[in-house]
Design a protein around this motif. Structure first.
Motif, PDB file in Angstrom:
ATOM      1  N   LYS A 231      14.253  26.513 -15.371  1.00 38.67           N
ATOM      2  CA  LYS A 231      13.166  26.005 -15.741  1.00 38.67           C
ATOM      3  C   LYS A 231      13.345  25.149 -16.908  1.00 38.67           C
ATOM      4  CE  LYS A 231       8.432  26.998 -16.396  1.00 38.67           C
ATOM      5  NZ  LYS A 231       7.165  27.486 -15.605  1.00 38.67           N
TER       6      LYS A 231
ATOM      7  N   PRO B 137      13.515  33.708   3.211  1.00 39.20           N
ATOM      8  CA  PRO B 137      12.258  33.425   2.900  1.00 39.20           C
ATOM      9  C   PRO B 137      12.213  34.571   1.737  1.00 39.20           C
ATOM     10  CG  PRO B 137      12.162  34.007   5.180  1.00 39.20           C
ATOM     11  CD  PRO B 137      13.596  33.944   4.722  1.00 39.20           C
TER      12      PRO B 137
ATOM     13  N   ASN C 265      16.577  36.702 -13.243  1.00 40.50           N
ATOM     14  CA  ASN C 265      15.356  36.338 -14.121  1.00 40.50           C
ATOM     15  C   ASN C 265      15.947  35.250 -15.136  1.00 40.50           C
ATOM     16  OD1 ASN C 265      13.551  36.292 -16.199  1.00 40.50           O
ATOM     17  ND2 ASN C 265      12.844  38.353 -15.611  1.00 40.50           N
TER      18      ASN C 265
ATOM     19  N   LYS D  79      13.937  16.097  -1.117  1.00 41.11           N
ATOM     20  CA  LYS D  79      13.746  16.532  -2.498  1.00 41.11           C
ATOM     21  C   LYS D  79      15.376  17.157  -2.710  1.00 41.11           C
ATOM     22  CE  LYS D  79      11.663  19.468  -6.159  1.00 41.11           C
ATOM     23  NZ  LYS D  79      10.658  20.476  -6.268  1.00 41.11           N
TER      24      LYS D  79
ATOM     25  N   VAL E  55       6.496  33.553 -26.366  1.00 37.50           N
ATOM     26  CA  VAL E  55       6.573  34.649 -25.668  1.00 37.50           C
ATOM     27  C   VAL E  55       6.639  35.628 -26.794  1.00 37.50           C
ATOM     28  CG1 VAL E  55       7.507  36.242 -23.731  1.00 37.50           C
ATOM     29  CG2 VAL E  55       7.723  33.745 -23.296  1.00 37.50           C
TER      30      VAL E  55
ATOM     31  N   ARG F 213      17.867  14.254  -2.720  1.00 37.15           N
ATOM     32  CA  ARG F 213      17.835  13.710  -3.819  1.00 37.15           C
ATOM     33  C   ARG F 213      18.530  14.330  -4.973  1.00 37.15           C
ATOM     34  NH1 ARG F 213      12.469  11.875  -3.125  1.00 37.15           N
ATOM     35  NH2 ARG F 213      11.806  13.932  -4.285  1.00 37.15           N
TER      36      ARG F 213
ATOM     37  N   ARG G  42       6.635  27.179   2.381  1.00 38.40           N
ATOM     38  CA  ARG G  42       7.646  26.355   3.237  1.00 38.40           C
ATOM     39  C   ARG G  42       7.206  24.827   3.683  1.00 38.40           C
ATOM     40  NH1 ARG G  42       9.919  29.634   8.094  1.00 38.40           N
ATOM     41  NH2 ARG G  42      12.015  29.547   7.005  1.00 38.40           N
TER      42      ARG G  42
ATOM     43  N   ARG H  91       3.721  24.499 -24.359  1.00 39.28           N
ATOM     44  CA  ARG H  91       4.778  25.317 -25.074  1.00 39.28           C
ATOM     45  C   ARG H  91       4.115  26.452 -25.027  1.00 39.28           C
ATOM     46  NH1 ARG H  91       9.262  24.622 -27.359  1.00 39.28           N
ATOM     47  NH2 ARG H  91      10.346  22.460 -26.916  1.00 39.28           N
ATOM     48  N   THR H  92       4.528  27.863 -24.675  1.00 34.81           N
ATOM     49  CA  THR H  92       4.163  28.784 -25.059  1.00 34.81           C
ATOM     50  C   THR H  92       5.221  29.959 -25.684  1.00 34.81           C
ATOM     51  OG1 THR H  92       3.290  28.644 -22.969  1.00 34.81           O
ATOM     52  CG2 THR H  92       2.651  30.699 -24.006  1.00 34.81           C
TER      53      THR H  92
ATOM     54  N   HIS I 237      16.191  31.821 -13.250  1.00 33.38           N
ATOM     55  CA  HIS I 237      14.846  31.244 -13.179  1.00 33.38           C
ATOM     56  C   HIS I 237      14.534  30.619 -14.470  1.00 33.38           C
ATOM     57  CE1 HIS I 237      13.108  32.103  -9.343  1.00 33.38           C
ATOM     58  NE2 HIS I 237      13.655  33.399  -9.310  1.00 33.38           N
TER      59      HIS I 237
ATOM     60  N   GLY J 244       1.819  23.877 -18.509  1.00 31.28           N
ATOM     61  CA  GLY J 244       2.936  23.338 -19.025  1.00 31.28           C
ATOM     62  C   GLY J 244       2.972  23.291 -20.465  1.00 31.28           C
TER      63      GLY J 244
ATOM     64  N   GLN K 252       8.792  33.669 -13.133  1.00 29.87           N
ATOM     65  CA  GLN K 252       8.209  32.655 -12.383  1.00 29.87           C
ATOM     66  C   GLN K 252       7.258  33.212 -11.168  1.00 29.87           C
ATOM     67  OE1 GLN K 252       8.779  29.281 -11.907  1.00 29.87           O
ATOM     68  NE2 GLN K 252      10.273  29.279 -13.501  1.00 29.87           N
TER      69      GLN K 252
ATOM     70  N   THR L  16      14.693  20.243 -13.024  1.00 26.27           N
ATOM     71  CA  THR L  16      15.050  18.842 -12.459  1.00 26.27           C
ATOM     72  C   THR L  16      13.796  18.435 -12.058  1.00 26.27           C
ATOM     73  OG1 THR L  16      15.419  20.181 -10.425  1.00 26.27           O
ATOM     74  CG2 THR L  16      17.332  19.450 -11.628  1.00 26.27           C
ATOM     75  N   THR L  17      12.765  18.988 -12.420  1.00 26.38           N
ATOM     76  CA  THR L  17      11.134  18.709 -12.069  1.00 26.38           C
ATOM     77  C   THR L  17      10.422  17.668 -12.970  1.00 26.38           C
ATOM     78  OG1 THR L  17      10.453  20.995 -12.895  1.00 26.38           O
ATOM     79  CG2 THR L  17      10.758  20.509 -10.410  1.00 26.38           C
TER      80      THR L  17
ATOM     81  N   THR M  54      12.610  26.777  -1.581  1.00 29.94           N
ATOM     82  CA  THR M  54      13.215  26.186  -0.455  1.00 29.94           C
ATOM     83  C   THR M  54      14.254  25.016  -0.704  1.00 29.94           C
ATOM     84  OG1 THR M  54      11.317  26.775   0.557  1.00 29.94           O
ATOM     85  CG2 THR M  54      12.693  25.222   1.894  1.00 29.94           C
TER      86      THR M  54
ATOM     87  N   LEU N  81      17.173  29.685   6.309  1.00 26.49           N
ATOM     88  CA  LEU N  81      16.300  30.018   5.044  1.00 26.49           C
ATOM     89  C   LEU N  81      16.232  31.180   4.917  1.00 26.49           C
ATOM     90  CD1 LEU N  81      13.191  27.716   5.058  1.00 26.49           C
ATOM     91  CD2 LEU N  81      15.251  27.618   3.518  1.00 26.49           C
TER      92      LEU N  81
ATOM     93  N   GLU O 296       7.660  19.927 -19.053  1.00 28.86           N
ATOM     94  CA  GLU O 296       7.242  21.057 -19.553  1.00 28.86           C
ATOM     95  C   GLU O 296       8.549  21.974 -19.815  1.00 28.86           C
ATOM     96  OE1 GLU O 296       5.254  20.622 -16.205  1.00 28.86           O
ATOM     97  OE2 GLU O 296       7.382  20.077 -16.006  1.00 28.86           O
ATOM     98  N   VAL O 297       8.562  22.523 -21.134  1.00 27.61           N
ATOM     99  CA  VAL O 297       9.458  23.524 -21.699  1.00 27.61           C
ATOM    100  C   VAL O 297       8.961  24.523 -21.914  1.00 27.61           C
ATOM    101  CG1 VAL O 297      11.640  23.906 -23.214  1.00 27.61           C
ATOM    102  CG2 VAL O 297      11.076  21.472 -22.164  1.00 27.61           C
ATOM    103  N   ILE O 298       9.189  25.740 -21.455  1.00 21.87           N
ATOM    104  CA  ILE O 298       8.575  26.866 -22.083  1.00 21.87           C
ATOM    105  C   ILE O 298       9.623  27.576 -23.057  1.00 21.87           C
ATOM    106  CG2 ILE O 298       7.727  29.187 -21.414  1.00 21.87           C
ATOM    107  CD1 ILE O 298       6.089  27.042 -19.983  1.00 21.87           C
ATOM    108  N   ALA O 299       9.300  27.763 -24.134  1.00 22.99           N
ATOM    109  CA  ALA O 299      10.345  28.326 -24.979  1.00 22.99           C
ATOM    110  C   ALA O 299      10.318  29.794 -24.722  1.00 22.99           C
ATOM    111  CB  ALA O 299       9.792  28.061 -26.383  1.00 22.99           C
ATOM    112  N   SER O 300      11.379  30.386 -24.878  1.00 22.31           N
ATOM    113  CA  SER O 300      11.335  31.935 -24.490  1.00 22.31           C
ATOM    114  C   SER O 300      12.446  32.483 -25.258  1.00 22.31           C
ATOM    115  CB  SER O 300      11.502  32.302 -23.068  1.00 22.31           C
ATOM    116  OG  SER O 300      12.729  31.523 -22.427  1.00 22.31           O
TER     117      SER O 300
END
Lengths: 152, 309
Positions: free
Chosen positions: A139, A21, A132, A69, B269, A72, B201, B266-267, A135, B264, B277, A143-144, A27, A19, A148-152
């Protein structure tokens, strides 16, 4: 993007996880990436057993759910398959076809770096921007659960 | 991804409060933590962590409200005591007893104590059974306490500051042993900690206490996906802070960093701003520094509109 010697032979599995950190990479994703990395480098072959959840947990002191996780996620990517009572085994390759694609992608990335360089971005700046963007990408294509989708 | 059925609760508190004299150590605490998690309980000194844990294991009785464990058992009841093990802050062992005598004592004090398992673990840890508990290193003492707790074969393990007196290596070994128990036995774990950096962790559920109240509670994955750091021009920070729940607001002359709870949603920016994050440590520290902000599940939305220090 640090390339460490990922492997040392342990009885059961050809690879052993580590790992970083400070990387900021979650992780479970570090585990996924290390399997992919080992596949690309040939440390792992189809049929090889991945480290048992208990071994990973005992070695890295991480939550077993994190390992589950990661496994999977590897199954979802078609790279591994779980066999009840036996463990999780490598069941795919990242080799042949993607390698050609990889080279094309690498060329595109090099071109991007060249234009970033021309725009005055130094190496650290590129890494920061890439990390960035990665990331954000993770998002949006996350896969979570994807609720939730954050428009950017 | 948390798709497993989570009908049973490891810990359930409603209106829970504890008063010592005229001081409320814990007030109006509501929690419902599903089974199968590794829960980190975080908060400054005096925030009520130990009180909450003592209430959960029946070492203290609530002034108000109630707390139940392991699928609705009243905390401190015989049924609850059978399936919940507790490791106290000072790892309450008898220093003048040998390790072997300590095991013997624990076997006689607990029903269903798995001596063979305990002895095997002690051997695995290379701890001489004849050694006096008081002569063990901090790490070994913690391991012995964990061994005793696990030999009860509990469904749930509650630990008060198990890491606080351990060096980094002992901490790693202790957590490895604890996580192995989670992997092998599927137990639920609740532990309090000051060591925020190492939580990510280990824990998959987080509870932050501040001044005797629950400030944050939720699954780590959910919390991380519902928080973002906005970085942009300080001049526009007020406008942005007015539209989003801000946990922590840091501003310099030109630049502002707003840690925002997006929940969660929709925002959009705004141009000139970028989002990042946040990691667990950054998020926890932000909440600890901003006791007015909160992130709780359910209908309670306690966040101030742009709470600012």
């Amino acid at each position: 993007m640090t390339i460490d010697k990922p492997i040392s032979g342990d009885e059961g599995s050809p690879i052993e996880f580590r790992l970083d950190p400070g990387s900021g990479v979650p992780t479970y994703l570090q585990l996924v990436q290390q399997v992919e990395h080992a596949l690309r480098l040939g440390f792992l072959q189809p049929g090889d057993r991945l480290p048992k959840v208990k071994e990973v947990v005992a070695g890295l002191a991480i939550n077993p759910n994190t390992v589950l996780k990661a496994y999977r996620e590897l199954e979802r990517k078609g790279l591994a398959v779980g066999r009840p009572g036996q463990g999780t085994f490598v069941d795919g390759t990242l080799g042949t076809t993607p390698l050609r694609e990889q080279q094309a992608l690498r060329r595109a990335l090099t071109a991007w770096m060249r234009s970033a360089d021309q725009a005055g971005l130094d190496e650290d700046g590129m890494v920061a921007l890439f990390t960035n963007a990665l990331h954000d990408f993770r998002k949006t294509t996350g896969t979570t659960g994807g609720s939730e989708v954050i428009a950017s | 991804m948390t798709g497993m059925p989570e009908q049973s609760l490891a810990l359930e508190a409603s209106g829970l409060g504890k008063r010592y004299g005229s001081t409320w150590a814990l007030r109006d605490c509501g929690l419902s933590i599903p089974e199968g998690h590794v829960v980190a309980l975080v908060g400054p000194n005096g925030s009520g962590k130990t009180t909450l844990l003592h209430l959960a294991v029946g070492l203290a009785t609530p002034t108000t409200g109630r707390v139940r464990v392991q699928g609705g058992l009243d905390a401190g009841s015989l049924e609850a005591l059978e399936c919940v093990a507790f490791v106290a802050q000072d790892t309450a062992l008898y220093p003048s007893l040998s390790v072997a005598d300590m095991l013997h004592l624990a076997r006689n004090l607990n029903t269903g104590f798995d001596s063979a398992r305990a002895e095997a673990r002690i051997a695995e840890l290379d701890i001489p059974p004849t050694r006096k508990v008081g002569k063990l290193s901090g790490g070994q003492r913690a391991q012995v306490a964990l061994t005793l707790a696990l030999a009860k074969r509990p469904r749930q393990l509650i630990l008060d500051e198990p890491l606080s007196s351990l060096d980094p290596l002992a901490r790693h070994d202790f957590m490895a042993a604890l996580m192995t128990a989670v992997a092998e036995d599927g137990i639920s774990v609740i532990f309090s900690s000051h060591v925020v950096a190492e939580l990510e962790r280990v824990c998959d559920y987080l509870v932050v206490l501040a001044s005797g109240q629950v400030q944050v509670a939720g699954e780590v994955d959910d919390l991380l996906t519902s928080h973002q750091l906005y970085t942009g021009p300080a001049a526009q920070a007020d406008r942005l802070a007015a539209t989003l729940p801000v946990v922590r607001d840091r501003r310099a002359e030109a630049q502002a960093h707003l840690l925002v709870r997006t929940s969660g949603r929709r925002t959009e920016v705004p141009t000139g701003w970028e989002t990042h994050q946040v990691g667990l440590e950054e998020m926890v520290l932000a909440y600890l520094r901003a006791p007015a902000a909160s992130a709780l599940p359910g209908p309670r939305e306690l966040i101030g509109k742009g709470a600012r220090p």
